[in-house]
Design a protein around this motif. Sequence first.
Motif, PDB file in Angstrom:
ATOM      1  N   ASP A   1      -6.595  10.366   6.836  1.00 53.89           N
ATOM      2  CA  ASP A   1      -7.073   9.156   7.510  1.00 53.89           C
ATOM      3  C   ASP A   1      -6.313   7.914   7.082  1.00 53.89           C
ATOM      4  O   ASP A   1      -6.048   7.027   7.875  1.00 53.89           O
ATOM      5  N   TYR A   2      -6.040   7.857   5.776  1.00 50.98           N
ATOM      6  CA  TYR A   2      -5.703   6.546   5.232  1.00 50.98           C
ATOM      7  C   TYR A   2      -4.209   6.303   5.010  1.00 50.98           C
ATOM      8  O   TYR A   2      -3.757   5.154   5.018  1.00 50.98           O
ATOM      9  N   VAL A   3      -3.455   7.380   4.786  1.00 51.55           N
ATOM     10  CA  VAL A   3      -2.039   7.172   4.452  1.00 51.55           C
ATOM     11  C   VAL A   3      -1.338   6.432   5.577  1.00 51.55           C
ATOM     12  O   VAL A   3      -1.452   6.785   6.747  1.00 51.55           O
ATOM     13  N   GLY A   4      -0.623   5.407   5.192  1.00 52.13           N
ATOM     14  CA  GLY A   4       0.041   4.559   6.183  1.00 52.13           C
ATOM     15  C   GLY A   4       0.058   3.149   5.634  1.00 52.13           C
ATOM     16  O   GLY A   4      -0.403   2.892   4.520  1.00 52.13           O
ATOM     17  N   GLY A   5       0.590   2.258   6.371  1.00 55.19           N
ATOM     18  CA  GLY A   5       0.552   0.836   5.997  1.00 55.19           C
ATOM     19  C   GLY A   5       1.026   0.592   4.573  1.00 55.19           C
ATOM     20  O   GLY A   5       1.997   1.184   4.108  1.00 55.19           O
ATOM     21  N   ASP A   6       0.296  -0.290   3.867  1.00 55.58           N
ATOM     22  CA  ASP A   6       0.700  -0.683   2.509  1.00 55.58           C
ATOM     23  C   ASP A   6       0.654   0.490   1.540  1.00 55.58           C
ATOM     24  O   ASP A   6       1.428   0.547   0.587  1.00 55.58           O
ATOM     25  N   PHE A   7      -0.248   1.405   1.793  1.00 58.85           N
ATOM     26  CA  PHE A   7      -0.358   2.602   0.935  1.00 58.85           C
ATOM     27  C   PHE A   7       0.945   3.397   1.003  1.00 58.85           C
ATOM     28  O   PHE A   7       1.495   3.805  -0.023  1.00 58.85           O
ATOM     29  N   TYR A   8       1.425   3.571   2.227  1.00 56.33           N
ATOM     30  CA  TYR A   8       2.659   4.346   2.398  1.00 56.33           C
ATOM     31  C   TYR A   8       3.849   3.627   1.789  1.00 56.33           C
ATOM     32  O   TYR A   8       4.740   4.252   1.207  1.00 56.33           O
ATOM     33  N   LYS A   9       3.821   2.296   1.905  1.00 60.41           N
ATOM     34  CA  LYS A   9       4.917   1.542   1.294  1.00 60.41           C
ATOM     35  C   LYS A   9       4.972   1.808  -0.202  1.00 60.41           C
ATOM     36  O   LYS A   9       6.045   2.000  -0.786  1.00 60.41           O
ATOM     37  N   ASN A  10       3.807   1.836  -0.846  1.00 55.77           N
ATOM     38  CA  ASN A  10       3.785   2.149  -2.275  1.00 55.77           C
ATOM     39  C   ASN A  10       4.241   3.573  -2.547  1.00 55.77           C
ATOM     40  O   ASN A  10       4.934   3.828  -3.530  1.00 55.77           O
TER      41      ASN A  10
END
Lengths: 420, 321
Positions: free
Chosen positions: A190-199
């Motif tokens: 659900d959550y992986v993407g955006g700022d999380f993925y950048k990290n």
Amino acid sequence: MEESESGRGVASATISNGIDDGANGVVAEGDEEQVVTPWEVAGKDGGKIDYDKLIVQFGCQKLNQNLIDRVERLTGKPAHPFLRRGVFFAHREFDKILDAYEKGEEFYLYTGRGPSSDALHLGHLVPFMFTKYLQDAFKVPLVIQLTDDEKCMWKDISIERSQYLARENAKDIIACGFDISRTFIFSDFDYVGGDFYKNMVRIAKCVTFNQARGIFGFVGEDHIGKVSFPPVQAAPSFPTSFPHLFGQRKDVRCLIPCAIDQDPYFRMTRDAAPRIGYLKPALIESLFFPALQGESGKMSASDTSTAIYVTDTPKQIITKINRYAFSGGGDTVEKHRKYGANLEVDIPVKYLSFFLDDDAELERIRKEYGAGRMLTGEVKQRLIEVLTALVVRHQKARAGVTEEMVDAFMAVRPLPNMYG
Amino acid sequence: MDAAQTRDSLLSLLKENGIDSVTYDHPKVLTVDEQAKHVGHLEGGHSKNLLLKDKKNRLILISALTSTKIDMKVLSQRLGLGKSGLRLAPEDIMQAVLKVPLGCVTPFALLNQSARSVTLLLDEGFKSKTQVFFHPLTNDATSAISPNGLDKFLRLIGREPVYVNVEEVVVVGSEQPPDLARYLVDVTGDNISKEQSAIKATTVQGDKPELSQGTNTPAKITVAAPKSKNKSSSAEKETVRSTSADVQGTTLTILNELLSAFQKEVTAQIVEKQGQEIATLVSNPLKQRLEPELESLLMAFKNTAYTEGFVAGMASRSATR
């Protein structure tokens, strides 16, 4: 001088399926060293895990009485039995977290679960019970990662099944009593993407393939999904992975309660952190929860006699403890009265040391049982009472968890009172 | 009114109050099997009746269908008397209190003043029968009466009928208080008038719906039924879901837990340390026992309330004006 993060890399002969149920684990023949990785745990020659050796092997610190006293002082309440009894026994920079807390600085908690089966046993609950205590004692927010992607890859189950298991596991996790106003549960799918993925990418760039192989034991035959997974478990260590909670703040420290076999992920993370301008996450680590059959037994999801499950009925608990719990008591009553019980291998006493809150009573039981004045049956009876209370309470709480509640816990939403 | 009631006085009472009954005469019988030889062919709920007593000499009359299994150990625990707190009442007590001979225990015997402090528990299985059979204060007859008629009779003598699942194996523990303990009439029966005990029984029974409702405090708002894995393992057989975080229910549950824990502790402490300061001795273990339960309950309550807000918030965003 920088502490050595990686210690000695832990070599593991083969990577097997998820550690949670320990099934299908293959230990190399003639294994001299004990093997502890996120996917495999085996003592030397199939015996007990030597935790002191492990601390040296991994390069983390032993959690000493000073820290425990400090926790009590700072939180104003008795430390959780898991701390007092040495269940959570190792750490990395937990003292820095306490320093920060003392100064009024904010930190958050991060823990997770690989949803490999819908049956949770007591061993699975241990980190969550402790994390709940930390959340309540320090009044801090918590993120819980459900690594459905990991299980999909390692256990070779479908994406839909792993997502389903993630939600089911979320309900049991919620039933442990986390405060919804301070807790964010998320699944990777659900959550992986955006700022999380950048990290994730920032972290990935810091770890060479060779390093990953050394830490996690990847081999040429492993698919690339596995190789690229570690950054997913590392990313929640940094507050910028959760912009809805922490905005762009980099200064919020992270404390990770976990079982010690997860240490490799976070060694890797701690190595990467300063290179990408982040604070290193702190760790507080637990022993492995012993199987009913004893330390050398492995808890297996396929063999229900090895563990007490949160779905067990009071009757099943009675049967399992009486029939399967490995006893350190004497073979006969006479021998037992004469020589006492072997507390080192006795499972009922071990389980009580996890779950019996009253220190005085536990001490009395250890003394009387060790001296042979108390019989195995009595110890088992007390354990049955304690476990039944726990399991029934969990089931009640679980029954109250609705789909909407799971949605609410998992919604990407701000938590305005997370330090209140 | 100390003289024993008789079959005739009973049947007149029933007739005068418009309670229909049919009485069948037969030779004296002492057991259910013997009785069945004569009236067993009749349609309806044949009964077995046990007069039991606990260690404090309180008496409990269990009246159940002959087919219902009665487990004394389970009942003893459900009544809050421990594992072996129940015995069959000896004949002399039976005769003194119920004023009936051996083999003749019957709810009708509660007509006697001497029986006013006997607790009566009726098998809920009676309710589905068109008629139920009891001895009319004598072994040489069996009377048939409708369940409603029985209720009416009981109310006439100042009792509120209490129906329970006699057979149900309720595992009593720290999570599950003795579910039948509330029905035990107090032993100081001399001071309790019939009216008072009737009132007490009524109030307690009236509480029952709220108490059981409150044990779960979930909000089940939409139709999508959450898969509950705990159907078989939950100690409560309640699946009542309130549509909002239930304050009264939670409060009652908290009080229920409190009193049940207090009861347990006081009993244990009194047995061991008579004469010492009970209050201080009890409060610590009491707190230990209660705290995790209450805490778990209240956290569930908080999460439910938050979830309601969340759902409302989501709905309001998409709601058209």
